[in-house]
Design an enzyme around this catalytic site. Structure first.
Site, PDB file in Angstrom:
ATOM      1  N   GLY A 117      35.550 -32.070 136.219  1.00  6.40           N
ATOM      2  CA  GLY A 117      34.577 -31.517 135.287  1.00  6.40           C
ATOM      3  C   GLY A 117      33.274 -31.061 135.899  1.00  6.40           C
ATOM      4  O   GLY A 117      32.406 -30.520 135.207  1.00  6.40           O
ATOM      5  N   CYS A 128      44.663  -3.348 126.020  1.00  6.48           N
ATOM      6  CA  CYS A 128      44.361  -2.851 124.675  1.00  6.48           C
ATOM      7  C   CYS A 128      43.896  -3.970 123.760  1.00  6.48           C
ATOM      8  O   CYS A 128      44.602  -4.374 122.826  1.00  6.48           O
ATOM      9  CB  CYS A 128      45.579  -2.135 124.120  1.00  6.48           C
ATOM     10  SG  CYS A 128      45.951  -0.733 125.161  1.00  6.48           S
ATOM     11  N   GLU A 129      42.762  -4.530 124.054  1.00  6.92           N
ATOM     12  CA  GLU A 129      42.122  -5.589 123.273  1.00  6.92           C
ATOM     13  C   GLU A 129      40.622  -5.407 123.467  1.00  6.92           C
ATOM     14  O   GLU A 129      40.166  -5.193 124.598  1.00  6.92           O
ATOM     15  CB  GLU A 129      42.461  -6.983 123.844  1.00  6.92           C
ATOM     16  CG  GLU A 129      43.884  -7.385 123.747  1.00  6.92           C
ATOM     17  CD  GLU A 129      44.172  -8.339 122.597  1.00  6.92           C
ATOM     18  OE1 GLU A 129      43.229  -8.720 121.858  1.00  6.92           O
ATOM     19  OE2 GLU A 129      45.342  -8.683 122.445  1.00  6.92           O
ATOM     20  N   GLU A 180      39.324 -36.053 139.997  1.00 11.07           N
ATOM     21  CA  GLU A 180      40.247 -34.928 139.793  1.00 11.07           C
ATOM     22  C   GLU A 180      39.481 -33.606 139.722  1.00 11.07           C
ATOM     23  O   GLU A 180      39.548 -32.895 138.718  1.00 11.07           O
ATOM     24  CB  GLU A 180      41.005 -35.108 138.470  1.00 11.07           C
ATOM     25  CG  GLU A 180      41.773 -36.402 138.330  1.00 11.07           C
ATOM     26  CD  GLU A 180      42.324 -36.620 136.909  1.00 11.07           C
ATOM     27  OE1 GLU A 180      41.970 -35.848 135.986  1.00 11.07           O
ATOM     28  OE2 GLU A 180      43.096 -37.555 136.742  1.00 11.07           O
ATOM     29  N   PRO A 181      38.746 -33.229 140.756  1.00 15.58           N
ATOM     30  CA  PRO A 181      37.980 -31.988 140.661  1.00 15.58           C
ATOM     31  C   PRO A 181      38.883 -30.763 140.814  1.00 15.58           C
ATOM     32  O   PRO A 181      39.840 -30.785 141.580  1.00 15.58           O
ATOM     33  CB  PRO A 181      37.025 -32.086 141.857  1.00 15.58           C
ATOM     34  CG  PRO A 181      37.780 -32.885 142.865  1.00 15.58           C
ATOM     35  CD  PRO A 181      38.606 -33.877 142.076  1.00 15.58           C
ATOM     36  N   GLY A 182      38.578 -29.732 140.078  1.00 18.29           N
ATOM     37  CA  GLY A 182      39.280 -28.451 140.242  1.00 18.29           C
ATOM     38  C   GLY A 182      38.269 -27.395 140.627  1.00 18.29           C
ATOM     39  O   GLY A 182      38.134 -26.983 141.778  1.00 18.29           O
ATOM     40  N   ARG A 183      37.455 -27.013 139.629  1.00 20.46           N
ATOM     41  CA  ARG A 183      36.488 -25.930 139.803  1.00 20.46           C
ATOM     42  C   ARG A 183      35.535 -26.154 140.979  1.00 20.46           C
ATOM     43  O   ARG A 183      35.228 -25.220 141.721  1.00 20.46           O
ATOM     44  CB  ARG A 183      35.666 -25.819 138.507  1.00 20.46           C
ATOM     45  CG  ARG A 183      34.843 -24.569 138.403  1.00 20.46           C
ATOM     46  CD  ARG A 183      33.942 -24.623 137.161  1.00 20.46           C
ATOM     47  NE  ARG A 183      34.600 -25.080 135.964  1.00 20.46           N
ATOM     48  CZ  ARG A 183      35.142 -24.286 135.030  1.00 20.46           C
ATOM     49  NH1 ARG A 183      35.062 -22.989 135.170  1.00 20.46           N
ATOM     50  NH2 ARG A 183      35.729 -24.790 133.972  1.00 20.46           N
ATOM     51  N   TYR A 230      36.502 -17.563 127.003  1.00 20.11           N
ATOM     52  CA  TYR A 230      35.324 -18.445 126.836  1.00 20.11           C
ATOM     53  C   TYR A 230      34.001 -17.691 126.883  1.00 20.11           C
ATOM     54  O   TYR A 230      32.957 -18.311 127.064  1.00 20.11           O
ATOM     55  CB  TYR A 230      35.277 -19.510 127.946  1.00 20.11           C
ATOM     56  CG  TYR A 230      36.594 -20.132 128.308  1.00 20.11           C
ATOM     57  CD1 TYR A 230      37.252 -20.979 127.429  1.00 20.11           C
ATOM     58  CD2 TYR A 230      37.179 -19.880 129.543  1.00 20.11           C
ATOM     59  CE1 TYR A 230      38.469 -21.549 127.772  1.00 20.11           C
ATOM     60  CE2 TYR A 230      38.390 -20.453 129.892  1.00 20.11           C
ATOM     61  CZ  TYR A 230      39.025 -21.285 128.994  1.00 20.11           C
ATOM     62  OH  TYR A 230      40.229 -21.839 129.338  1.00 20.11           O
ATOM     63  N   TYR A 277      40.744 -21.240 137.675  1.00 17.99           N
ATOM     64  CA  TYR A 277      41.234 -20.731 136.399  1.00 17.99           C
ATOM     65  C   TYR A 277      41.213 -19.197 136.369  1.00 17.99           C
ATOM     66  O   TYR A 277      40.953 -18.591 135.339  1.00 17.99           O
ATOM     67  CB  TYR A 277      40.430 -21.325 135.221  1.00 17.99           C
ATOM     68  CG  TYR A 277      40.329 -22.830 135.302  1.00 17.99           C
ATOM     69  CD1 TYR A 277      41.422 -23.621 134.979  1.00 17.99           C
ATOM     70  CD2 TYR A 277      39.168 -23.457 135.756  1.00 17.99           C
ATOM     71  CE1 TYR A 277      41.349 -25.012 135.093  1.00 17.99           C
ATOM     72  CE2 TYR A 277      39.091 -24.841 135.875  1.00 17.99           C
ATOM     73  CZ  TYR A 277      40.183 -25.607 135.536  1.00 17.99           C
ATOM     74  OH  TYR A 277      40.111 -26.972 135.654  1.00 17.99           O
TER      75      TYR A 277
END
Ligand code: LLP
Length: 409
Positions: A236, A341-342, A271-274, A314, A370
């Site tokens: 986190g 196309c959004e 548990e780091p990711g970012r 986000y 991510y």
């Protein structure tokens, strides 16, 4: 981001010119710096070195096997949330005794796999999940090591869609729920309750909620009177995406963690990711078209929300930087958008930007976490290539998906 910087107006990743790579690989592509991954891992590990934690890289942030191999070499374990991630972590060389498995909806098949592989911990998120694991472990005649995830009801300041530690969120067990779980768990004879785990959300830039979480953990551990062998403090930790954001300072938190570790005589897991992978990559794209809108110019890139979802999902702001800087000014404001196309397939708008022409190259910044892992085949677009630079060399770590593989499904 010292590994990704300009040299005389040209963007470089380590010693490699991004402009040069655009003639070698077709855009868009993800471009990583191996040096910065190594630096981030070491700096995270250094910050907590007194506690000698097991660092389990959160594979969902980036599941490229070559990146997992880089991290494995540094001693990293893995935090996985699916059978696929578990198999990939093992394939990268990470030993099962360094793997933890989180997630609220593990299937029978995934549980069987985790038990058979003898992973360090299955972090359980509900009593019914524990009952199922106990049953499967019984059939397989294997005592299974589990952790239990606490929902501490802490509101961490972050985007509402990536907060996980509030009572209303689906993750973990409430304090009362966890205490009764610990009682009931004694009846589940095929399980060893070895850990308590927690993860309060992602992209958190303040130390405070992490400190609060430690307090809640203390309160719970005292009440359960269990000597947990492991305390898994989750991930986190945020990174700076915008100019006005301040880097998280984990110094005093790490002192508290060490005090906690000693007091409860446990092993710490993170548990780091970012924090490990976020700022290590750019997404190199080309301006396909310029189009005059009524009050701004659209720079329509050849990369879209299918390649990079964070903005659409986000409203995340990621800077877009030129591959070659110039000193001319663009007239009026400029919005970078993608081809999908959004309406939400757009990235960022600048009131002031350098002069931009069709076919210019730009880079979406800080896309290592991510980014590739959240990409999709929406609009039947193939997955784009991933390239990694190590000093003077660039190598492909995922080829652009062959369009043919999409045509028969
Ligand atoms: N551990 C658990 C149990 C998690 O659920 C997560 C992330 C992590 C660790 C790693 O968190 P990190 O250190 O990377 O913040 N897709 C969103 C982020 C979703 C995070 C989900 N869980 C985004 O792009 O911001």
């Amino acid at each position: 981001m010292s590994y990704i910087k300009y040299k005389k107006n040209n963007l470089f990743v380590e010693n490699v010119s991004v402009k040069k790579l655009t003639s070698k690989f077709s855009t868009p592509f993800y471009l990583y710096s191996e040096g910065s991954i190594i630096e981030n891992y070491k700096s995270f590990s250094n910050n907590f070195k007194k506690s000698k934690p097991l660092i389990c890289f959160s594979v969902k942030a980036n599941s490229n096997i070559q990146i997992l191999k880089v991290l494995k070499k540094l001693g990293s374990g893995a935090d996985v949330v699916s059978g696929g991630e578990l198999l990939k972590a093992i394939k990268s060389g990470i030993k099962p005794n360094k793997i933890v498995f989180s997630g609220v909806g593990k299937t029978e098949e995934e549980i069987r796999l985790a038990i058979n592989k003898n992973i360090l911990l299955i972090n359980v998120e509900s009593e019914n999940e524990a009952i199922l694991i106990n049953k499967i472990a019984g059939k397989l005649k294997k005592r299974t090591s589990i952790g239990v995830r606490l929902n501490p009801d802490i509101n961490a300041p972050t985007h509402k869609k990536i907060s996980t530690g509030k009572a209303e969120d689906k993750f973990g067990l409430s304090k009362a729920g966890l205490i009764s779980f610990c009682q009931n768990c004694k009846k589940l004879k095929n399980l060893n309750l070895n850990a308590i785990s927690v993860h309060i959300g992602s992209q958190i830039l303040s130390e405070k909620p992490f400190k609060k979480t430690l307090k809640v953990l203390e309160e719970i551990i005292k009440k359960t009177k269990i000597n947990f062998k492991f305390v898994d403090l989750g991930g986190g930790f945020g990174i700076v995406y915008k100019k006005n954001e301040k880097k998280i300072n984990l110094k005093s938190y790490s002192n508290l963690v060490e005090r906690f570790r000693k007091k409860y005589d446990c092993n710490i897991i993170f548990e780091p990711g970012r924090a490990i992978i976020g700022n290590t990559a750019i997404l190199v794209a080309r301006v396909q078209y310029l189009k005059k809108g009524s009050n701004k110019t659209f720079a329509i890139l050849n990369a879209g929300m299918n390649d990079f979802m964070r903005t659409a999902l986000y409203d995340a702001i990621h800077n877009i930087i030129p591959v070659v800087k110039n000193s001319k000014k663009n007239k009026g404001s400029l919005e970078f958008v993608g081809p999908i196309c959004e309406t939400t397939c757009k990235f960022v708008k600048y009131n002031k930007y350098q002069s931009i022409n069709q076919l210019d190259y730009v880079a979406i910044a800080d896309v290592g976490a991510y980014g590739a892992s959240l990409s999709s085949n929406y609009n039947t677009k193939p997955f784009i290539a991933e390239v990694i630079v190590s000093r003077n060399e660039a190598r492909v770590i995922r080829k652009k998906q062959d369009i043919k593989s999409l045509l028969n499904q």
